[in-house]
Write a protein that holds these residues in place. Sequence first.
Motif, PDB file in Angstrom:
ATOM      1  N   GLU A 136       0.617  -0.833  -0.281  1.00  0.00           N
ATOM      2  CA  GLU A 136       0.570  -0.383   0.079  1.00  0.00           C
ATOM      3  C   GLU A 136       0.815   1.410   0.160  1.00  0.00           C
ATOM      4  O   GLU A 136       0.699   2.370  -0.230  1.00  0.00           O
ATOM      5  CB  GLU A 136      -1.163  -0.156   1.092  1.00  0.00           C
ATOM      6  CG  GLU A 136      -0.006   0.186   2.386  1.00  0.00           C
ATOM      7  CD  GLU A 136       0.312  -1.545   3.195  1.00  0.00           C
ATOM      8  OE1 GLU A 136       0.207  -2.833   2.604  1.00  0.00           O
ATOM      9  OE2 GLU A 136       0.455  -1.713   4.207  1.00  0.00           O
ATOM     10  N   ASP A 137       2.262   1.251   0.800  1.00  0.00           N
ATOM     11  CA  ASP A 137       2.377   2.583   0.388  1.00  0.00           C
ATOM     12  C   ASP A 137       3.681   2.645  -0.567  1.00  0.00           C
ATOM     13  O   ASP A 137       3.235   3.437  -1.328  1.00  0.00           O
ATOM     14  CB  ASP A 137       4.460   1.921   1.097  1.00  0.00           C
ATOM     15  CG  ASP A 137       3.800   1.488   2.835  1.00  0.00           C
ATOM     16  OD1 ASP A 137       5.123   2.280   3.608  1.00  0.00           O
ATOM     17  OD2 ASP A 137       2.618   2.141   2.942  1.00  0.00           O
ATOM     18  N   ILE A 138       3.955   1.576  -1.823  1.00  0.00           N
ATOM     19  CA  ILE A 138       4.423   1.451  -3.456  1.00  0.00           C
ATOM     20  C   ILE A 138       2.921   2.580  -4.093  1.00  0.00           C
ATOM     21  O   ILE A 138       3.496   2.785  -4.538  1.00  0.00           O
ATOM     22  CB  ILE A 138       4.760   0.118  -3.381  1.00  0.00           C
ATOM     23  CG1 ILE A 138       5.529   0.100  -3.286  1.00  0.00           C
ATOM     24  CG2 ILE A 138       4.766   0.163  -5.067  1.00  0.00           C
ATOM     25  CD1 ILE A 138       5.705  -1.917  -3.460  1.00  0.00           C
ATOM     26  N   VAL A 139       2.221   1.366  -3.843  1.00  0.00           N
ATOM     27  CA  VAL A 139       0.648   2.522  -4.640  1.00  0.00           C
ATOM     28  C   VAL A 139       0.272   4.112  -4.046  1.00  0.00           C
ATOM     29  O   VAL A 139      -0.116   4.381  -5.110  1.00  0.00           O
ATOM     30  CB  VAL A 139      -0.805   1.651  -4.159  1.00  0.00           C
ATOM     31  CG1 VAL A 139      -2.263   2.071  -4.921  1.00  0.00           C
ATOM     32  CG2 VAL A 139      -0.385  -0.183  -4.698  1.00  0.00           C
ATOM     33  N   ALA A 140       0.343   3.907  -3.076  1.00  0.00           N
ATOM     34  CA  ALA A 140       0.271   5.672  -2.269  1.00  0.00           C
ATOM     35  C   ALA A 140       1.378   6.547  -2.495  1.00  0.00           C
ATOM     36  O   ALA A 140       0.904   7.684  -3.100  1.00  0.00           O
ATOM     37  CB  ALA A 140       0.372   5.574  -0.865  1.00  0.00           C
ATOM     38  N   THR A 141       2.514   6.123  -2.767  1.00  0.00           N
ATOM     39  CA  THR A 141       3.554   6.190  -3.911  1.00  0.00           C
ATOM     40  C   THR A 141       3.356   6.601  -5.088  1.00  0.00           C
ATOM     41  O   THR A 141       3.308   8.169  -5.608  1.00  0.00           O
ATOM     42  CB  THR A 141       4.978   5.928  -3.174  1.00  0.00           C
ATOM     43  OG1 THR A 141       5.176   6.145  -2.396  1.00  0.00           O
ATOM     44  CG2 THR A 141       6.201   6.387  -4.087  1.00  0.00           C
ATOM     45  N   ALA A 142       3.307   5.854  -6.041  1.00  0.00           N
ATOM     46  CA  ALA A 142       2.212   6.450  -7.039  1.00  0.00           C
ATOM     47  C   ALA A 142       1.394   7.157  -7.459  1.00  0.00           C
ATOM     48  O   ALA A 142       1.411   7.951  -7.936  1.00  0.00           O
ATOM     49  CB  ALA A 142       2.240   4.963  -7.602  1.00  0.00           C
ATOM     50  N   ALA A 143       0.418   7.098  -6.721  1.00  0.00           N
ATOM     51  CA  ALA A 143      -0.749   8.006  -6.883  1.00  0.00           C
ATOM     52  C   ALA A 143       0.212   8.890  -6.441  1.00  0.00           C
ATOM     53  O   ALA A 143      -0.407  10.353  -7.271  1.00  0.00           O
ATOM     54  CB  ALA A 143      -1.725   7.262  -5.617  1.00  0.00           C
ATOM     55  N   TRP A 144       0.646   9.189  -5.279  1.00  0.00           N
ATOM     56  CA  TRP A 144       0.460  10.464  -4.850  1.00  0.00           C
ATOM     57  C   TRP A 144       1.950  11.024  -6.211  1.00  0.00           C
ATOM     58  O   TRP A 144       1.932  12.319  -6.549  1.00  0.00           O
ATOM     59  CB  TRP A 144       1.736  10.785  -3.715  1.00  0.00           C
ATOM     60  CG  TRP A 144       2.313  12.245  -3.161  1.00  0.00           C
ATOM     61  CD1 TRP A 144       2.276  12.788  -2.789  1.00  0.00           C
ATOM     62  CD2 TRP A 144       3.519  12.024  -3.442  1.00  0.00           C
ATOM     63  NE1 TRP A 144       3.330  13.923  -2.722  1.00  0.00           N
ATOM     64  CE2 TRP A 144       3.729  13.533  -3.105  1.00  0.00           C
ATOM     65  CE3 TRP A 144       4.501  12.162  -4.277  1.00  0.00           C
ATOM     66  CZ2 TRP A 144       5.141  14.252  -3.863  1.00  0.00           C
ATOM     67  CZ3 TRP A 144       6.363  12.699  -4.507  1.00  0.00           C
ATOM     68  CH2 TRP A 144       6.559  13.680  -4.309  1.00  0.00           C
ATOM     69  N   TRP A 145       2.720  10.627  -6.710  1.00  0.00           N
ATOM     70  CA  TRP A 145       3.370  11.346  -8.027  1.00  0.00           C
ATOM     71  C   TRP A 145       2.779  11.605  -9.128  1.00  0.00           C
ATOM     72  O   TRP A 145       3.204  12.631  -9.502  1.00  0.00           O
ATOM     73  CB  TRP A 145       4.453   9.586  -8.217  1.00  0.00           C
ATOM     74  CG  TRP A 145       5.972  10.135  -9.403  1.00  0.00           C
ATOM     75  CD1 TRP A 145       6.013  11.659 -10.407  1.00  0.00           C
ATOM     76  CD2 TRP A 145       6.241   9.027  -9.713  1.00  0.00           C
ATOM     77  NE1 TRP A 145       6.809  11.143 -10.836  1.00  0.00           N
ATOM     78  CE2 TRP A 145       6.863  10.134 -10.716  1.00  0.00           C
ATOM     79  CE3 TRP A 145       7.108   8.128  -9.347  1.00  0.00           C
ATOM     80  CZ2 TRP A 145       9.115   9.153 -11.599  1.00  0.00           C
ATOM     81  CZ3 TRP A 145       8.077   7.174  -9.828  1.00  0.00           C
ATOM     82  CH2 TRP A 145       9.101   7.767 -10.762  1.00  0.00           C
ATOM     83  N   HIS A 146       1.988  10.866  -9.367  1.00  0.00           N
ATOM     84  CA  HIS A 146       0.924  10.736 -10.257  1.00  0.00           C
ATOM     85  C   HIS A 146       0.281  12.129 -10.328  1.00  0.00           C
ATOM     86  O   HIS A 146      -0.397  13.056 -11.544  1.00  0.00           O
ATOM     87  CB  HIS A 146      -0.198   9.827 -10.712  1.00  0.00           C
ATOM     88  CG  HIS A 146      -1.105  10.028 -11.621  1.00  0.00           C
ATOM     89  ND1 HIS A 146      -2.584  10.314 -11.761  1.00  0.00           N
ATOM     90  CD2 HIS A 146      -1.092   9.156 -13.040  1.00  0.00           C
ATOM     91  CE1 HIS A 146      -2.794   9.822 -12.676  1.00  0.00           C
ATOM     92  NE2 HIS A 146      -2.704  10.006 -13.163  1.00  0.00           N
ATOM     93  N   SER A 147      -0.180  12.490  -8.856  1.00  0.00           N
ATOM     94  CA  SER A 147      -1.348  13.655  -8.925  1.00  0.00           C
ATOM     95  C   SER A 147      -0.226  14.961  -8.795  1.00  0.00           C
ATOM     96  O   SER A 147      -0.864  15.996  -8.704  1.00  0.00           O
ATOM     97  CB  SER A 147      -1.497  13.321  -7.859  1.00  0.00           C
ATOM     98  OG  SER A 147      -1.055  13.712  -6.717  1.00  0.00           O
ATOM     99  N   GLN A 148       0.965  14.437  -8.454  1.00  0.00           N
ATOM    100  CA  GLN A 148       1.910  15.940  -8.703  1.00  0.00           C
ATOM    101  C   GLN A 148       2.508  16.237  -9.768  1.00  0.00           C
ATOM    102  O   GLN A 148       2.396  17.807 -10.066  1.00  0.00           O
ATOM    103  CB  GLN A 148       3.251  15.641  -7.128  1.00  0.00           C
ATOM    104  CG  GLN A 148       2.853  15.513  -6.058  1.00  0.00           C
ATOM    105  CD  GLN A 148       2.873  16.670  -5.467  1.00  0.00           C
ATOM    106  OE1 GLN A 148       3.135  17.755  -5.431  1.00  0.00           O
ATOM    107  NE2 GLN A 148       1.767  16.933  -4.488  1.00  0.00           N
ATOM    108  N   ALA A 149       2.701  15.500 -10.307  1.00  0.00           N
ATOM    109  CA  ALA A 149       2.606  15.703 -11.744  1.00  0.00           C
ATOM    110  C   ALA A 149       1.598  16.334 -12.667  1.00  0.00           C
ATOM    111  O   ALA A 149       1.565  17.067 -13.313  1.00  0.00           O
ATOM    112  CB  ALA A 149       3.170  14.573 -12.571  1.00  0.00           C
TER     113      ALA A 149
END
Length: 534
Positions: A494-507
């Motif tokens: 879930e940490d990896i999934v949250a990081t991907a989602a954070w990265w995607h939204s920041q972009a």
Amino acid sequence: MEDRQEQISQVVVTAGQMRDIEKRIFAAGMPVVALMEKVAGLIARRILEISPTLLQNTFSIPANTRFLRVSPQAGGSRIGILVGPGHNGGDALVVARELHFRGYEVWIYSPFSQLKELTSQHLQYAQSLGIPIYQTVGQLPDSDLLIDGLFGFGLERNLTDPIASAINQLNELSVPIYSIDLPSGLHTDTGVVLGTAIRATRTFCLGLWKLAFFQDQALEYLGKAELIDFDIPLADVEAVLKDVPRIKRITATKALATLPLPRPAVTHKYKEGHLLLICGSRRYAGGSILTGLGARASGVGMLSIAVPESLKSILVSHLPEALIVGCPETETGANAHLQLPENTDLSSFNAIACGPGLTRDATPIVQEAIAVDRPLILDADGLNILAQMGAIATLKKRQAVTILTPHTGEFQRLFPDIANAKYDRVKAVQAAAGQSGAVVLLKGARTAIANPQGGVWIVPESTPALARGGSGDVLTGLLGGLLAQAATKQIPVEDIVATAAWWHSQAGIIAAQERTELGVDAFTLTQYLLKVLT
Ligand SMILES: NC(=O)C1=CN([C@@H]2O[C@H](COP(=O)(O)OP(=O)(O)OC[C@H]3O[C@@H](n4cnc5c(N)ncnc54)[C@H](O)[C@@H]3O)[C@@H](O)[C@H]2O)[C@H](O)CC1
Ligand SMILES: [K+]
């Protein structure tokens, strides 16, 4: 160990948990009146920092402003203080007193007759200072700013008249409103509007983030939200939250710490993850390219993309570094089944991501992917096909990690029995993860990610610029690439999934800042992913 501020900024609580934490603080000896003074003092200071234009005079506010003493005849702006029956109202009255002492023209709206003791004392003192107090909205003078201290996390039931219509009239004034703790009228946990609610320009959330701040339906009422930290001891937070699954905000610090950076000096492409994407169809060729570009940006060592044979050449031209696998296709141009090059078996992949652009005619290949004992991400038509197969029963057979990335519509098809997806997305995604045993990412203005044990990560900011076809394909590729790279590391999924989602939204946020919210098509989004890290 993260520092206190970082830990506090990740915590998300319900009204009940906040109350229990407050009780511990008071039981330990902190007088309620002292805490109110401390909190309201911080609020008043923040108001003055944010709104220097409130001072209509020649004063310029130096950066390190404490409270600037403005002589009353200086005629600062008029500030209306909305006072409720509880301690939210108490906070507001302390703010009123402090602004009054600094020469601001302050008036109070206090429509309730039954006030909590502390609130009543503060009202009495305000009256003794000569601050005008009004009981009905019709009497209210003009103002340049309203401070909303009607209700905080103590709101328990729908607002009714007269306060409900008063709030509607206050919203109509088109005067900026700063809400204390929560916009009055919002349910603290679900963010649901209880009858009506203040539409805040800004909201000062007190102490710890409340769940409402991350429920989509609350966003239009919250305005710009910020946390006012008033030194709640971490020990009190831990004591109250220790036995419950954590709901946390993903922060830049946490997300960046989860990335596969820095890389070991000595490595090679097979050690940096091998991802298999199963995607695309003659009808949706672009989805497979966008997913591939998302995977590319993740830094994954090896990328294989299984698409219908007729898409092979176009994929090669867009992603020359990827191994493009041309699969047999159905007469509608869908991926018929996986046909990997000989001596390549599925166990050679660290992760599989399946779904973008597949169409509903690709059931056999989705079934093949689900049957493989490897970490699997299902998205888009992969989810729709899983829904047709029966998500919960199907996923129960899997041992390896499964990640589902539905938007609300796909979520409802996957989990038709989980009703409250609209009203309490956090509860809904927790239920879905618990029932399916998968990590579930529910897309939205505030994307929520739950693991089967009920732990939740929330992505605290995003941009409507991402509401476009294809941006989900990019997330799937990015997530697949990070999952593949993490395979040999002990990082909670879930940490990896949250990081991907954070990265995607920041972009998306950076792209929207540079190109407006109309300028973030999915391909452009892929070009902004690495800007987040550099
Ligand atoms: N977070 C902290 O540690 C601190 C919080 N403070 C402030 O206190 C409020 C919570 O105060 P509380 O008195 O519990 O509740 P509210 O002020 O939110 O008011 C609720 C109040 O109103 C009554 N009520 C509930 N529903 C309705 C309704 N539909 N119509 C009318 N009245 C209603 C209810 O009985 C309560 O009495 C928190 O938000 C902070 O602002 C502390 O001051 C500082 C530390
Ligand atoms: K409020």
